[in-house]
Motif scaffolding. Structure first.
Motif, PDB file in Angstrom:
ATOM      1  N   ILE A 281      39.066  72.915  57.608  1.00  0.00           N
ATOM      2  CA  ILE A 281      39.112  71.495  57.902  1.00  0.00           C
ATOM      3  C   ILE A 281      39.950  70.818  58.946  1.00  0.00           C
ATOM      4  N   THR A 282      39.639  69.859  59.809  1.00  0.00           N
ATOM      5  CA  THR A 282      40.523  69.336  60.701  1.00  0.00           C
ATOM      6  C   THR A 282      40.837  67.629  60.470  1.00  0.00           C
ATOM      7  N   CYS A 283      40.083  67.391  59.371  1.00  0.00           N
ATOM      8  CA  CYS A 283      40.381  65.872  58.989  1.00  0.00           C
ATOM      9  C   CYS A 283      39.802  65.305  57.507  1.00  0.00           C
ATOM     10  N   ALA A 284      40.141  64.359  56.989  1.00  0.00           N
ATOM     11  CA  ALA A 284      39.474  64.042  55.697  1.00  0.00           C
ATOM     12  C   ALA A 284      37.919  64.063  55.783  1.00  0.00           C
ATOM     13  N   GLU A 285      37.338  63.596  56.818  1.00  0.00           N
ATOM     14  CA  GLU A 285      35.912  63.649  56.803  1.00  0.00           C
ATOM     15  C   GLU A 285      35.256  64.781  56.594  1.00  0.00           C
ATOM     16  N   ASP A 286      35.773  65.847  57.336  1.00  0.00           N
ATOM     17  CA  ASP A 286      35.607  67.287  57.087  1.00  0.00           C
ATOM     18  C   ASP A 286      35.324  67.805  55.870  1.00  0.00           C
ATOM     19  N   PHE A 287      36.531  67.437  55.128  1.00  0.00           N
ATOM     20  CA  PHE A 287      36.777  67.727  53.644  1.00  0.00           C
ATOM     21  C   PHE A 287      35.911  67.182  52.629  1.00  0.00           C
ATOM     22  N   VAL A 288      35.613  65.687  52.891  1.00  0.00           N
ATOM     23  CA  VAL A 288      34.777  65.069  52.144  1.00  0.00           C
ATOM     24  C   VAL A 288      33.083  65.571  52.137  1.00  0.00           C
ATOM     25  N   LYS A 289      32.760  65.689  53.460  1.00  0.00           N
ATOM     26  CA  LYS A 289      31.507  66.255  53.664  1.00  0.00           C
ATOM     27  C   LYS A 289      31.275  67.547  52.932  1.00  0.00           C
ATOM     28  N   THR A 290      32.109  68.404  53.178  1.00  0.00           N
ATOM     29  CA  THR A 290      32.042  69.641  52.496  1.00  0.00           C
ATOM     30  C   THR A 290      32.311  69.775  50.848  1.00  0.00           C
ATOM     31  N   MET A 291      32.869  68.604  50.441  1.00  0.00           N
ATOM     32  CA  MET A 291      32.916  68.624  48.963  1.00  0.00           C
ATOM     33  C   MET A 291      31.662  68.010  48.466  1.00  0.00           C
ATOM     34  N   GLY A 292      30.638  67.218  49.415  1.00  0.00           N
ATOM     35  CA  GLY A 292      29.455  66.740  48.886  1.00  0.00           C
ATOM     36  C   GLY A 292      29.939  65.413  48.237  1.00  0.00           C
ATOM     37  N   TRP A 293      31.110  64.877  48.490  1.00  0.00           N
ATOM     38  CA  TRP A 293      31.290  63.349  47.923  1.00  0.00           C
ATOM     39  C   TRP A 293      30.786  62.321  48.679  1.00  0.00           C
ATOM     40  N   GLN A 294      30.330  61.426  48.047  1.00  0.00           N
ATOM     41  CA  GLN A 294      29.747  60.154  48.970  1.00  0.00           C
ATOM     42  C   GLN A 294      30.814  59.200  49.266  1.00  0.00           C
ATOM     43  N   PRO A 295      31.125  59.430  50.492  1.00  0.00           N
ATOM     44  CA  PRO A 295      32.162  58.329  51.046  1.00  0.00           C
ATOM     45  C   PRO A 295      31.867  57.021  50.927  1.00  0.00           C
ATOM     46  N   LYS A 296      33.094  56.006  50.879  1.00  0.00           N
ATOM     47  CA  LYS A 296      32.670  54.739  50.821  1.00  0.00           C
ATOM     48  C   LYS A 296      32.250  54.244  51.963  1.00  0.00           C
ATOM     49  N   GLU A 297      31.203  53.133  51.827  1.00  0.00           N
ATOM     50  CA  GLU A 297      30.431  52.740  53.123  1.00  0.00           C
ATOM     51  C   GLU A 297      31.470  51.918  53.871  1.00  0.00           C
ATOM     52  N   LYS A 298      31.809  52.431  55.294  1.00  0.00           N
ATOM     53  CA  LYS A 298      32.827  51.524  56.105  1.00  0.00           C
ATOM     54  C   LYS A 298      32.259  50.248  56.491  1.00  0.00           C
ATOM     55  N   LYS A 299      33.356  49.252  56.459  1.00  0.00           N
ATOM     56  CA  LYS A 299      32.716  48.020  56.760  1.00  0.00           C
ATOM     57  C   LYS A 299      33.415  47.788  58.215  1.00  0.00           C
ATOM     58  N   ILE A 300      32.633  47.500  59.271  1.00  0.00           N
ATOM     59  CA  ILE A 300      32.966  47.250  60.686  1.00  0.00           C
ATOM     60  C   ILE A 300      33.629  45.667  60.880  1.00  0.00           C
ATOM     61  N   VAL A 301      34.999  45.835  61.149  1.00  0.00           N
ATOM     62  CA  VAL A 301      35.728  44.670  61.293  1.00  0.00           C
ATOM     63  C   VAL A 301      36.093  44.347  62.589  1.00  0.00           C
TER      64      VAL A 301
END
Length: 367
Positions: A281-301
């Protein structure tokens, strides 16, 4: 005498291994039932049965000590959690060598949906420190209810705990001694903060010294209570690799951040990846995707980063804000600015404290 006192005493019965104590507890349904045995189990060897009955014939002092421990825990608001209690970590309970009793000071849910252990070398480098900060920061955005577990030791452990607290992630430190002390003592302030947003966990009674073998044994709790173990940095040998191996034995996911081939404290991580023991993995996003966890929807500010930035500097910051993993060549293509000018602009932004270069030739905003 209550059941929890019997459980504490059973876990420390002389001549009876922790594995055997747990087997007896499961077989008879309670620790008290084990203490009331008049003869050894039929399937136990003669030698083991004799040792068990000898140990059970002299338990007065052990039970008194267990009661004293309960009084101390009540005074200090320490939870004493036996194997069958609802608060006991379910993932850990599934391990054959799980502790019979745990002592916990804190407020975290040890059966949270997303539990991750983060481990690594005590001799952390700047690269490792940045990985701890970046991973926890990004994880807090993607999975804000994540619970981070580590060992409160020097290096990766303490930097992970602190990064978790800074990003409002609950974090638990698993100790190799009783809750009447903090080792190393220099981490006492962080440990105190963790009790209000996470906690401190151990299988050891008070007055237990932080012996080397205790640190090795506590690694099974770090690995066992987590859905995944992440190794930030590690030399060719070290406790983090023991934790990774235990996690693999428990059929848990194992990940590692890669490093340069000649870096001493990336060698262990690179070996884990090369041997297919750990996923890269190189970042948290890699990890979350591989685990199959549903990431919190990002709000564009929409925000004004710095009013003193030029139009081109603002454009680069806006591009980096979209994805903190962009490299120089991507910024050149997306901005339409020449390589030489982008390089100069990035350097100026770094001097202004707006952004920072990170591993992999990427950049991230500091605000």
């Amino acid at each position: 005498m209550n059941e929890i006192a019997y459980a504490i005493a059973l876990s420390r019965l002389q001549g009876v291994s922790l594995a055997m104590a747990l087997q007896l507890y499961k077989a008879y349904g309670s620790a008290q039932a084990v203490f009331e045995l008049s003869e050894p189990p039929a399937d136990m060897s003669q030698k083991a049965g004799k040792m068990l009955m000898t140990a059970l014939s002299n338990t007065k002092e052990l039970l008194e000590h267990a009661n004293e421990e309960l009084i101390y825990c009540k005074e200090k608001e320490i939870q004493v959690i036996a194997y069958n209690d609802a608060a006991y970590p379910t993932l850990l309970r599934n391990c054959e060598d799980a502790p019979l009793v745990l002592f916990f000071l804190g407020n975290a849910d040890m059966n949270a949906t997303h539990i991750i252990s983060v481990v690594g070398t005590r001799r952390i480098t700047e690269y490792g420190k940045d990985l701890c900060r970046t991973f926890c920061r990004d994880l807090a955005t993607l999975v804000p209810d994540a619970l981070i577990v580590s060992g409160l030791a020097y290096g990766v452990d303490i930097h992970t705990h602190r990064a978790s607290l800074e990003n409002n992630l609950a974090t638990i430190g698993v100790l190799a001694h009783g809750l009447d002390r903090i080792y190393p003592s220099i981490h006492r302030q962080t440990a105190a903060q963790m009790t209000h947003h996470g906690g401190l966990l151990t299988e050891y009674m008070t007055q237990t010294q932080p012996k080397p073998e205790n640190f090795v044994r506590r690694n099974r709790i770090v690995a066992g209570m987590s859905a995944a173990t992440i190794v930030i940095e590690s030399a060719e040998r070290g406790g983090a690799l023991i934790t990774a191996r235990l996690a693999q034995d428990y059929n848990r996911s194992v990940f590692a951040f890669p490093g340069r081939v000649n870096d001493q404290y990336s060698q262990g991580c690179n070996n884990l990846i090369q041997n297919n023991t750990a996923g890269l993995i190189t970042c948290a996003e890699d990890f979350v995707k591989t685990m199959g966890w549903q990431p919190k929807e990002k709000k564009i500010v929409q925000r004004q980063l710095f009013p003193q930035l030029s139009e081109e500097e603002t454009l680069l910051c806006q591009l980096i804000a979209q994805d903190n993993r962009k490299q120089l060549n991507q910024l050149v293509v997306e901005s339409g600015i020449s390589v030489a000018n982008v390089t100069a602009l990035l350097f100026n932004l770094e001097l202004k404290g707006v952004l920072k270069p990170i591993p992999g030739g990427r950049y991230r905003l500091l605000t």
